[in-house]
Design an enzyme around this catalytic site. Structure first.
Site, PDB file in Angstrom:
ATOM      1  N   ASP A  95     -18.004  10.753  -9.297  1.00  0.00           N
ATOM      2  CA  ASP A  95     -17.691  11.774 -10.526  1.00  0.00           C
ATOM      3  C   ASP A  95     -16.895  10.904 -11.623  1.00  0.00           C
ATOM      4  OD1 ASP A  95     -18.445  13.510  -8.828  1.00  0.00           O
ATOM      5  OD2 ASP A  95     -16.522  14.714  -8.895  1.00  0.00           O
ATOM      6  N   LYS A 138     -17.279  14.468  -3.709  1.00  0.00           N
ATOM      7  CA  LYS A 138     -18.103  15.704  -2.963  1.00  0.00           C
ATOM      8  C   LYS A 138     -18.460  15.175  -1.731  1.00  0.00           C
ATOM      9  CE  LYS A 138     -17.584  17.710  -6.530  1.00  0.00           C
ATOM     10  NZ  LYS A 138     -16.624  16.700  -7.393  1.00  0.00           N
ATOM     11  N   CYS A 208      -9.838   7.643  -6.110  1.00  0.00           N
ATOM     12  CA  CYS A 208      -9.001   7.820  -7.065  1.00  0.00           C
ATOM     13  C   CYS A 208      -7.419   8.169  -6.490  1.00  0.00           C
ATOM     14  CB  CYS A 208      -9.366   8.910  -8.071  1.00  0.00           C
ATOM     15  SG  CYS A 208     -10.711   8.606  -9.015  1.00  0.00           S
ATOM     16  N   SER A 484     -12.027  18.469 -13.062  1.00  0.00           N
ATOM     17  CA  SER A 484     -11.791  17.262 -12.119  1.00  0.00           C
ATOM     18  C   SER A 484     -10.347  17.673 -11.559  1.00  0.00           C
ATOM     19  CB  SER A 484     -11.586  16.067 -12.895  1.00  0.00           C
ATOM     20  OG  SER A 484     -11.038  15.038 -12.121  1.00  0.00           O
TER      21      SER A 484
END
Length: 581
Positions: A95, A138, A208, A484
Site C-alpha cells: 500500500d 492485505k 509500517c 490507511s
C-alpha cells in the site's frame, strides 16, 4: 517471552486420512512421487505429511523482504515435527507504494487474490497443513482467509514490524513522510528536510511501524488465536523471529496430530475478541472489512455493524500511532500483544475460553503474563485513554449501510460543514495540493468503493497532505473508499451504499451540509427527502476505465463493504471442505 512449542512433536501420522494421500500413496501415484524424487526428497519425506509453507515474499517493499528468511526457519520446525515442508509464494500489493495513484485500486483486490492463490496451490498439491507468513496490509487477512477456507491445521505468522527512523531526535515512520508532503506544499518544510526524512524514515525490513493495518491485523492474529503468543511482536530484522518461525512449524505438526483446525479457533467469540483488540489499540479502520471477510470464510455472519458494536463498548487503552505516541516496537519492548490481551482479559472484555493454535485457551496462554505498571504504552482498562474504542461506526441518511472512522487521539468528535465533492481521489488530492478548499468544509471523495473504483482505494496521500498543511483538525473527509491505518483526523470511510450503485453519497452536491457525530454514531446529509428523490431520478451509473482484466473481474464479483467486500459465497455455501477430501 517464552516460546510455546520448544520441543519437536513425537506424533505418528496416518497418511490414509490426510489429503496428501492423493499424491503420494499407492502404485498409481508413482508418476507423482517421481516429481518429488526429482526435487531431492527421500522416500521417508514423501510419505510424511506435506505441509505448505506459504509466504508473500517479494522485492516490492520492506514488509515482505524478510519473509523468505523466516520461511526457512518454519521449514526446520516442520521437519522437527515429522512433516515435509513445501514452500511456495503468493502475490502482495504494497500500500505504501501503491498509495496516491491508480495502483491502489489493486490493493484490496490483492487480499482476495492471495486467499484464492493459496487455496489453489494447497488444493492442487493436496497439502495437509499450512503455515502462512505475511507482512503487508492485505496479505495478513488474505492469508488468514485462506486458512479458514481450507480448514486444514494452520498457523499464521506475521513477518514483523519495521524499526523506527530517527529525524531531529524523534522516532518517525512512513506516516511522517506522507504528512511531510503536505508540510512541503504549504511552505512549512524545506526540500532538503523532506529528502533527509524520506531517506531515514524506513531504516529496515518490516511493515509500517504504527498501529496501521499490518500491525492491527498482526494483533488480530494473536487475539483470534491463529498465531503463537508473542509471535507478532519482534521487529522483522530481529533474529528472534526465526525462533518463533521454527516454533510455528512445530506447532502446526502438533495441530495436525491433535486434529485442531482453524474453524475450531476462528469462532464468533474469537472474532469478537479480535474486534475488541482493534478498538482497544486504536487500530486500522480496515479491520471493519477484514474481520467480516474472515468470518465469511467460516460461514459465520458478521458485518460492519457487528464489529462496530464491539468497538463502542471497548475502552481505548494502547497509546499507539497514528492517534497516539508510540510505535509497535515500543509495545514489543513492554511485553508485546500479550500485555494488551492481558489488560483486556483482566478487565472482562475478552472471551478467555477460546481455543488457540497452542492447543490451549487464550486464558491459559496468558496465565503467566504480568501487566507491567512502569510504562505508558498500554493502560489498564480501569484507567483508559477513553471509555470507548479508538474506532467508531456511523450510520445515517448519508450512510444507511454504515461507515467507519478512527477517533483515537481526537478531541473533537463532532463536525458539521458544507460539502465539496470530488468524483475521484486524484481530483481531491490536486485540490488539496493547491489549497483549493475552505476551512470547515467536508471533502467528499466518491466512486472509489469496491465496485466503483474498482478496488476501494485508500486515501492517505490526501489526508496526510491536509495534516501537513495544518488543516487535519479543521476539515472532515468522507469517502466510499478506504483510509490507511496511518490516517488520522475526521476521516470517514466505507460509506455505504457506495456511489457506484446509487448510494446517497452519489447524490451529494457542493454546499450541502453534512453533520458527523462520532459520539452518537451518526452521519447525516441535511437535504430533504423530496430533493433527494429528484436527484435520484437524474442520477445515472458511471462506467469505470477498467472494462477488462483482473479489476473488471473483481468489480463483477465484489460485494458491499458492510459485509467485508467479499468475492464468493463463503463457508455457508460449502458442499464439501478441502480438509476432508
Amino acid at each position: 517471552m517464552p516460546l510455546v512449542h520448544p520441543k519437536p512433536s513425537k506424533a505418528k501420522f496416518d497418511k490414509a486420512k490426510l489429503p496428501s494421500r492423493h499424491v503420494t500413496e499407492g502404485p498409481e501415484r508413482a508418476p507423482h512421487r517421481s516429481y518429488y524424487y526429482a526435487m531431492g526428497m527421500t522416500e521417508k519425506e514423501i510419505h510424511q505429511p506435506l505441509v505448505g509453507v506459504a509466504t508473500c515474499w517479494n522485492e516490492a517493499a520492506p514488509c515482505n523482504i524478510s519473509l523468505s528468511r523466516q520461511a526457512q526457519a518454519v521449514k526446520i520446525g516442520v521437519k522437527e515435527g515429522g512433516g515435509s515442508p513445501r514452500e511456495f509464494t503468493t502475490i502482495t500489493v504494497t500500500d505504501g507504494i501503491a498509495m496516491g495513484h491508480q495502483g491502489m485500486k489493486s490493493s484490496l483486490a490483492s487480499r482476495d487474490a492471495i486467499a484464492d492463490t493459496v487455496e489453489l496451490t494447497m488444493r492442487g498439491h493436496s497439502y495437509d497443513a499450512l503455515v502462512g507468513l505475511a507482512g503487508c496490509d492485505k496479505s495478513l487477512p488474505g492469508m488468514m482467509m485462506a486458512m479458514v477456507r481450507l480448514n486444514v491445521p494452520a498457523v499464521f505468522m506475521y513477518g514483523g514490524t519495521i524499526l523506527p527512523g530517527k529525524f531531529k531526535g524523534k522516532d518517525v515512520s512512513v506516516k511522517d513522510v506522507f504528512e511531510a508532503v503536505g508540510k512541503y506544499s504549504a511552505g512549512n518544510m524545506s526540500e532538503k528536510d523532506l529528502t533527509a526524512l524520506e531517506c531515514i524514515a524506513c531504516p529496515s525490513a518490516g511493515s509500517c511501524g504504527g498501529q496501521f493495518t499490518a500491525n492491527t491485523m498482526a494483533c488480530v492474529s494473536e487475539a483470534m488465536g491463529l498465531a503463537l503468543p508473542n509471535s507478532a511482536g519482534a521487529p522483522a530484522p530481529y533474529v528472534s523471529r526465526d525462533q518463533y518461525a521454527a516454533a510455528s512449524g512445530r506447532a502446526v505438526m502438533e495441530l495436525l496430530a491433535s486434529g485442531i483446525r482453524p474453524r475450531d479457533v476462528v469462532t464468533k467469540k474469537s472474532l469478537e475478541n479480535a474486534a475488541v483488540v482493534v478498538a482497544a489499540s486504536g487500530g486500522s479502520t480496515n479491520a471493519g472489512l477484514h474481520l467480516p471477510a474472515i468470518a465469511h470464510e467460516a460461514g459465520i455472519k458478521m458485518n460492519l455493524d457487528d464489529v462496530c458494536r464491539f468497538f463502542k463498548r471497548t475502552p481505548y487503552i494502547a497509546d499507539l500511532q497514528p492517534g497516539g505516541k508510540y510505535l509497535a516496537l515500543d509495545m514489543y519492548k513492554i511485553g508485546g500483544v500479550s500485555v494488551l490481551l492481558k489488560a483486556l482479559l483482566e478487565g472482562g472484555y475478552l472471551h478467555g475460553d477460546c481455543m488457540t493454535v497452542t492447543g490451549k485457551t487464550l486464558e491459559q496462554n496468558l496465565r503467566d503474563v504480568k501487566f507491567p505498571t512502569n510504562q505508558t504504552v498500554i493502560y489498564p482498562t480501569t484507567r483508559p485513554l477513553s471509555k470507548t474504542g479508538g474506532v467508531v461506526g456511523l450510520k445515517g441518511s448519508l450512510a444507511p449501510q454504515g461507515a467507519i472512522v478512527k477517533v483515537a487521539g481526537m478531541t473533537n468528535l463532532k463536525f458539521s460543514g458544507p460539502a465539496r465533492c470530488f468524483d475521484c481521489e486524484e481530483d481531491a488530492f490536486a485540490a488539496v495540493q493547491k489549497k483549493k478548499y475552505k476551512e470547515g468544509e467536508v471533502l467528499v471523495i466518491r466512486y472509489e468503493g469496491p465496485r466503483g473504483g474498482p478496488g476501494m482505494r485508500e486515501m492517505l496521500s490526501t489526508t496526510a497532505a491536509l495534516y501537513g498543511q495544518g488543516m487535519g483538525d479543521k476539515m472532515a473527509l468522507i469517502t466510499d473508499g478506504r483510509f490507511s491505518g496511518a490516517t488520522r483526523g475526521f476521516c470517514v470511510g466505507h460509506v455505504g451504499p457506495e456511489a457506484a450503485v446509487g448510494g446517497p453519497i452519489a447524490l451529494v452536491k457542493n454546499g450541502d451540509i453534512i453533520t458527523i457525530d462520532a459520539v452518537k454514531g451518526t452521519m447525516e446529509l441535511e437535504v430533504s427527502k423530496a430533493e433527494m428523490a429528484k436527484r435520484r431520478k437524474k442520477w445515472k451509473p458511471r462506467k469505470t476505465d477498467y472494462q477488462s482484466g483482473a479489476l473488471w473481474k473483481y468489480a463483477q464479483l465484489v460485494g458491499d463493504a458492510r459485509e467485508g467486500a467479499v468475492t464468493h459465497p463463503g463457508g455457508g455455501a460449502e458442499t464439501h471442505m478441502y480438509a476432508d477430501i
